[in-house]
Design an enzyme around this catalytic site. Structure first.
Site, mmCIF file in Angstrom:
data_model
loop_
_atom_site.group_PDB
_atom_site.id
_atom_site.type_symbol
_atom_site.label_atom_id
_atom_site.label_comp_id
_atom_site.label_asym_id
_atom_site.label_seq_id
_atom_site.Cartn_x
_atom_site.Cartn_y
_atom_site.Cartn_z
ATOM 1 N N GLU A 21 0.834 -1.335 0.058
ATOM 2 C CA GLU A 21 -0.049 0.063 0.021
ATOM 3 C C GLU A 21 0.870 1.240 -0.080
ATOM 4 O OE1 GLU A 21 -1.789 2.818 3.139
ATOM 5 O OE2 GLU A 21 -2.220 0.617 3.981
ATOM 6 N N HIS A 22 1.893 1.369 0.835
ATOM 7 C CA HIS A 22 2.738 2.379 0.895
ATOM 8 C C HIS A 22 3.612 2.469 -0.347
ATOM 9 C CE1 HIS A 22 3.338 3.902 5.109
ATOM 10 N NE2 HIS A 22 2.406 2.887 5.166
ATOM 11 N N GLU A 72 6.307 4.256 11.757
ATOM 12 C CA GLU A 72 4.803 4.033 11.986
ATOM 13 C C GLU A 72 4.604 3.209 13.203
ATOM 14 O OE1 GLU A 72 0.656 2.762 9.535
ATOM 15 O OE2 GLU A 72 2.665 3.023 8.360
#
Length: 425
Positions: free
Chosen positions: A54-55, A131
């Site tokens: 996704e990143h 994160e």
């Protein structure tokens, strides 16, 4: 002239399902490209790969640099986003209707044609490590993540969506591509849009985008994890924090189970709004916590009813006693008729408020297709809410709030072993 249908579905040959819901009163559109692959589809050493892809989607494609992607999204004046869950990865954009062709072109590009530039890949590893560190530094996030992990005997189900520092640091490009080939399968994807959208135009855009995919090497579909066994128990996490965070988790059937409406009502009555039992007892009557909540955290086939509050460490025992007593009472006696009327109206209001959002409508389209294989009209959901009964809520309370089937987590500056022993409802 024939009236245009609000909902339409086209399933492309060897490609995704294209779902649209036309909302004549709006001038914007929400678009999502959904891939039914998330953290539960990761094996050992693959933890976090769905999230990593996704990143990387925003870090460049075969035809766009990361900066070009950012500039083009910004020029649309729209809102682009993506998220990874335990079951899905979703790429979304919300924009003015006349920007849909451009928005779709960019969104499909990042979802279908990402590059793994070695420098960008290493840089993004560092971003995700930050994160992970951010979650570690957020007490409620850390506790609820640990609670979920402790609740299941299958590490593949319990591991964090972000992966771990060890797995993320060790990713190799070849392994990432192999995982993607097994999980990003066009025939299982969904393209959904709601708002000012023309169905055939979106079908044509989707067909063109997916026809541009290179011929992939045949790869068997990734195995889908079954339902793991629930593991009751306790965990204590000592951290240098100001408050003690308490979380309880009770196992649930998944979202595909027809009892989900009674469970939503139970969770709401317990701690889902300001008039809920826990909010009134914990905050309003005793001032024990700023916030206390009850939430259904469910996948298609399993999940947890999660209760969470943060309290002054000196009052942790009192909080545990109050919450446990409220759980015991509702498991024994169920809800009142006034609570039933109230929760029906509350849930119905949330349903219709959400229906005014193109984004919420798009999400409903995709999730219902992935979960049930069909469109679920708002009227059907409203009827299910209206059909919630006292008997259904009481059955849910008795089935779920079993003292012997709970996982308790406490995170705080000190953990008194007595807290972990006294908390059964």
């Amino acid at each position: 002239m024939p009236v245009k249908k609000a909902f339409q579905c086209t399933i492309l040959p060897d490609g995704p399902a294209v779902l649209t819901e036309r909302m004549p009163a709006v001038r914007t559109v929400s678009l999502g490209i959904w891939i039914p692959a998330g953290s539960r589809h990761e094996a050992s050493a693959q933890e976090g790969m769905a999230h990593f892809w996704e990143h990387m989607a925003f870090k460049g494609t075969t035809s766009r640099t990361a900066r070009q992607i950012a500039l083009q999204f910004d020029l649309l004046g729209g809102l682009a986003d993506a998220y990874t869950s335990r079951e899905h990865t979703c790429f979304t954009i919300r924009a003015a209707a006349d920007h849909l062709p451009t928005g779709f072109d960019i969104l499909s590009d990042i979802a279908l044609f990402p590059r793994l530039d070695p420098e960008e890949m290493e840089r993004e590893k560092d971003v995700i490590l930050q994160e992970i560190g951010m979650i570690e530094d957020t007490p409620d996030d850390r506790l609820l993540e640990s609670l979920w992990e402790a609740a299941w005997d299958d590490p593949g189900m319990g591991h964090p969506i972000t992966g771990t520092a060890q797995t993320v640091s060790g990713y190799e490009a070849s392994d990432l591509w192999s995982w993607r080939a097994a999980n990003y399968r066009p025939e299982s994807m969904v393209v959904a849009a709601a708002g000012a959208v023309e169905h055939q135009a979106l079908v044509d855009m989707t067909a063109r985008a997916f026809s541009s995919l290179p011929q992939a090497t045949p790869c068997p579909p990734a195995s889908r994890a079954g339902v793991p066994a629930f593991v009751p128990g306790t965990l204590g996490l000592e951290r240098d924090v100001e408050q003690t965070h308490v979380a309880m988790g009770f196992p649930l059937p998944g979202n595909a189970d027809p009892g989900r409406f009674a469970r939503a009502a139970l969770s709401t009555i317990l701690g889902g709004n300001m008039s809920s039992r826990l909010f009134q007892e914990v905050r309003e009557k005793r001032g024990l916590a700023y916030a206390v909540s009850s939430d259904v955290n469910a996948l298609a086939d399993m999940g947890l009813l999660e209760i969470h509050a943060a309290v002054d460490p000196a009052r942790t025992g009192e909080l545990l006693d109050v919450v446990s007593e409220q759980l015991r009472i509702i498991a024994k006696d169920g809800a009142t008729r006034d609570e039933l009327v109230h929760v029906r109206e509350h849930l119905r209001g949330l349903l219709h408020l959400g229906a005014e959002s193109t984004e919420n409508r798009m999400i409903r389209l995709a999730k219902n297709h992935l979960l049930f294989g069909r469109h679920v009209p708002l009227s059907e959901t409203a009827a299910k809410i209206a059909g919630i009964t006292l008997e259904g809520v009481q059955k849910a309370a008795r089935d779920i709030l079993d003292p012997d089937r709970m996982v308790l987590g406490i995170l705080g500056p000190t953990i008194d072993p007595a807290w972990l022993r006294r908390s059964r409802p």
